[in-house]
Design a protein around this motif. Sequence first.
Motif, PDB file in Angstrom:
ATOM      1  N   ALA A   1       0.831  -1.204   0.000  1.00  0.00           N
ATOM      2  CA  ALA A   1       0.000   0.000   0.000  1.00  0.00           C
ATOM      3  C   ALA A   1       0.868   1.257   0.000  1.00  0.00           C
ATOM      4  CB  ALA A   1      -0.923  -0.009   1.212  1.00  0.00           C
ATOM      5  N   LEU A   2       1.978   1.230   0.758  1.00  0.00           N
ATOM      6  CA  LEU A   2       2.889   2.375   0.775  1.00  0.00           C
ATOM      7  C   LEU A   2       3.537   2.573  -0.598  1.00  0.00           C
ATOM      8  CD1 LEU A   2       4.314   4.578   2.427  1.00  0.00           C
ATOM      9  CD2 LEU A   2       6.045   2.874   3.027  1.00  0.00           C
ATOM     10  N   VAL A   3       3.944   1.470  -1.221  1.00  0.00           N
ATOM     11  CA  VAL A   3       4.526   1.571  -2.564  1.00  0.00           C
ATOM     12  C   VAL A   3       3.490   2.095  -3.557  1.00  0.00           C
ATOM     13  CG1 VAL A   3       5.581   0.252  -4.442  1.00  0.00           C
ATOM     14  CG2 VAL A   3       6.190  -0.250  -2.079  1.00  0.00           C
ATOM     15  N   ALA A   4       2.238   1.655  -3.401  1.00  0.00           N
ATOM     16  CA  ALA A   4       1.172   2.108  -4.302  1.00  0.00           C
ATOM     17  C   ALA A   4       0.934   3.608  -4.171  1.00  0.00           C
ATOM     18  CB  ALA A   4      -0.112   1.336  -4.014  1.00  0.00           C
ATOM     19  N   VAL A   5       1.038   4.125  -2.948  1.00  0.00           N
ATOM     20  CA  VAL A   5       0.879   5.571  -2.755  1.00  0.00           C
ATOM     21  C   VAL A   5       1.975   6.326  -3.481  1.00  0.00           C
ATOM     22  CG1 VAL A   5       0.965   7.417  -1.041  1.00  0.00           C
ATOM     23  CG2 VAL A   5      -0.372   5.365  -0.584  1.00  0.00           C
ATOM     24  N   PHE A   6       3.221   5.886  -3.315  1.00  0.00           N
ATOM     25  CA  PHE A   6       4.333   6.550  -3.997  1.00  0.00           C
ATOM     26  C   PHE A   6       4.207   6.427  -5.514  1.00  0.00           C
ATOM     27  CE2 PHE A   6       6.883   5.815   0.054  1.00  0.00           C
ATOM     28  CZ  PHE A   6       6.735   7.143   0.458  1.00  0.00           C
ATOM     29  N   PHE A   7       3.774   5.267  -5.969  1.00  0.00           N
ATOM     30  CA  PHE A   7       3.598   5.090  -7.410  1.00  0.00           C
ATOM     31  C   PHE A   7       2.490   5.991  -7.942  1.00  0.00           C
ATOM     32  CE2 PHE A   7       1.691   2.886 -11.077  1.00  0.00           C
ATOM     33  CZ  PHE A   7       2.804   2.814 -11.900  1.00  0.00           C
ATOM     34  N   GLY A   8       1.394   6.099  -7.200  1.00  0.00           N
ATOM     35  CA  GLY A   8       0.322   6.998  -7.620  1.00  0.00           C
ATOM     36  C   GLY A   8       0.758   8.450  -7.650  1.00  0.00           C
ATOM     37  N   VAL A   9       1.592   8.841  -6.701  1.00  0.00           N
ATOM     38  CA  VAL A   9       2.131  10.207  -6.685  1.00  0.00           C
ATOM     39  C   VAL A   9       2.980  10.444  -7.924  1.00  0.00           C
ATOM     40  CG1 VAL A   9       3.776  11.703  -5.502  1.00  0.00           C
ATOM     41  CG2 VAL A   9       2.009  10.521  -4.199  1.00  0.00           C
ATOM     42  N   PHE A  10       3.824   9.463  -8.262  1.00  0.00           N
ATOM     43  CA  PHE A  10       4.696   9.619  -9.427  1.00  0.00           C
ATOM     44  C   PHE A  10       3.880   9.695 -10.720  1.00  0.00           C
ATOM     45  CE2 PHE A  10       7.330   7.997 -12.867  1.00  0.00           C
ATOM     46  CZ  PHE A  10       8.497   8.731 -12.712  1.00  0.00           C
ATOM     47  N   THR A  11       2.877   8.822 -10.869  1.00  0.00           N
ATOM     48  CA  THR A  11       2.071   8.841 -12.089  1.00  0.00           C
ATOM     49  C   THR A  11       1.261  10.128 -12.209  1.00  0.00           C
ATOM     50  OG1 THR A  11       0.327   7.601 -10.946  1.00  0.00           O
ATOM     51  CG2 THR A  11       1.927   6.347 -12.227  1.00  0.00           C
ATOM     52  N   ALA A  12       0.836  10.695 -11.085  1.00  0.00           N
ATOM     53  CA  ALA A  12       0.125  11.984 -11.142  1.00  0.00           C
ATOM     54  C   ALA A  12       1.034  13.068 -11.702  1.00  0.00           C
ATOM     55  CB  ALA A  12      -0.371  12.367  -9.748  1.00  0.00           C
ATOM     56  N   GLY A  13       2.276  13.106 -11.217  1.00  0.00           N
ATOM     57  CA  GLY A  13       3.225  14.061 -11.780  1.00  0.00           C
ATOM     58  C   GLY A  13       3.527  13.781 -13.237  1.00  0.00           C
ATOM     59  N   GLY A  14       3.571  12.495 -13.608  1.00  0.00           N
ATOM     60  CA  GLY A  14       3.804  12.164 -15.007  1.00  0.00           C
ATOM     61  C   GLY A  14       2.685  12.628 -15.917  1.00  0.00           C
TER      62      GLY A  14
END
Length: 345
Positions: A97-110
């Motif tokens: 879940a923590l990795v998913a949050v960071f991944f979602g943050v990165f994709t939002a910036g992308g």
Amino acid sequence: MELSSERGRARLDTPVFLVALRRAFVRPMAWVFSSIGVCALALVVTLPTHAWVADTVATRYAPGSQAFNMDATFRTDQAQGLSQLYDSLATTAGWLALVAVFFGVFTAGGWLGTLLDPSRTSVTRRYFHGGVRYFWRFVRLSLLFLVLTDIAGRLFLGDTWRQVVLEGWMGWPGGDSEFATSELTVRRLVWLQDGLYALTLSGLWTWATYTRVRIALQSQSSVVFGSLRALGTILRHPIQTLRPMALLFVVDFAFLLGCGAIAGPLLQEGLRESASLWRVLALLGLTVTTVVVRQIFDGARYAAALAVSSRVVRPKRADPWKERIGGPGGPQYPISDEDEFQISM
């Protein structure tokens, strides 16, 4: 001239949510990468579960007997193994879940990097540049979002709801529904509780989307000020800001209902009769399609928020000396990614 003006009016008359969907769809780099990431995260818990089940049922049960569901006999015989599996999955899911949050943050910036950057550089470069550029600001916003989500849960799902609504408003001692006059009253209260909580979460999601766009559009470094300004924009222009998000939600929800209608009777119920390979592959294809479409809709929300914000928010003035060579007061020679050899020595 008349034809071009008619086309211009047609583009202006096109609903924002349709334009946003098109802008998201024509950026396959963004939704393909994010879809692969989501599927990869799902495989982290799916593959160990599949390996355990395959090893357990290999020689102890009839072929296909546990394909549709695990019956009571199986759960009783394998209680210890299932308990160990669930404990392992719970630990893995917490970190996942923590990795998913960071991944979602990165994709939002992308997504915002591909939507905001007008240069002719590659989409891949713009995507990863946006993901890195806004990463830490979006992480701070995610922490604020989680805090507000927790507060909403305590208000509508915790003791506050029980004390204020059930005990104070309804007059039920201890908030116990056994003192209700009818089952319909209890059911309506549950609907009200779930509806208010869902509406609050939807509002928080919309506010977070506009905050990310506001931070990227005006290069805001403060998440707090950016979130307050985004909230002010939503309150000043509620129809313009909320209407495209609501329409995107309706279309997205209708698509999910359609996928559920297909998967239910045609595929899942068919596994009870025959666990054939084509049904499993069809479920896999439908799942991947759903993930891809959901990622496209996520990008469409950012595109819609960007289109609305560009209309109602004045962009921050860019640095006049950025990517230029020349002293203040003298001639300025631009250097951009489009042409690195614009200066004649």
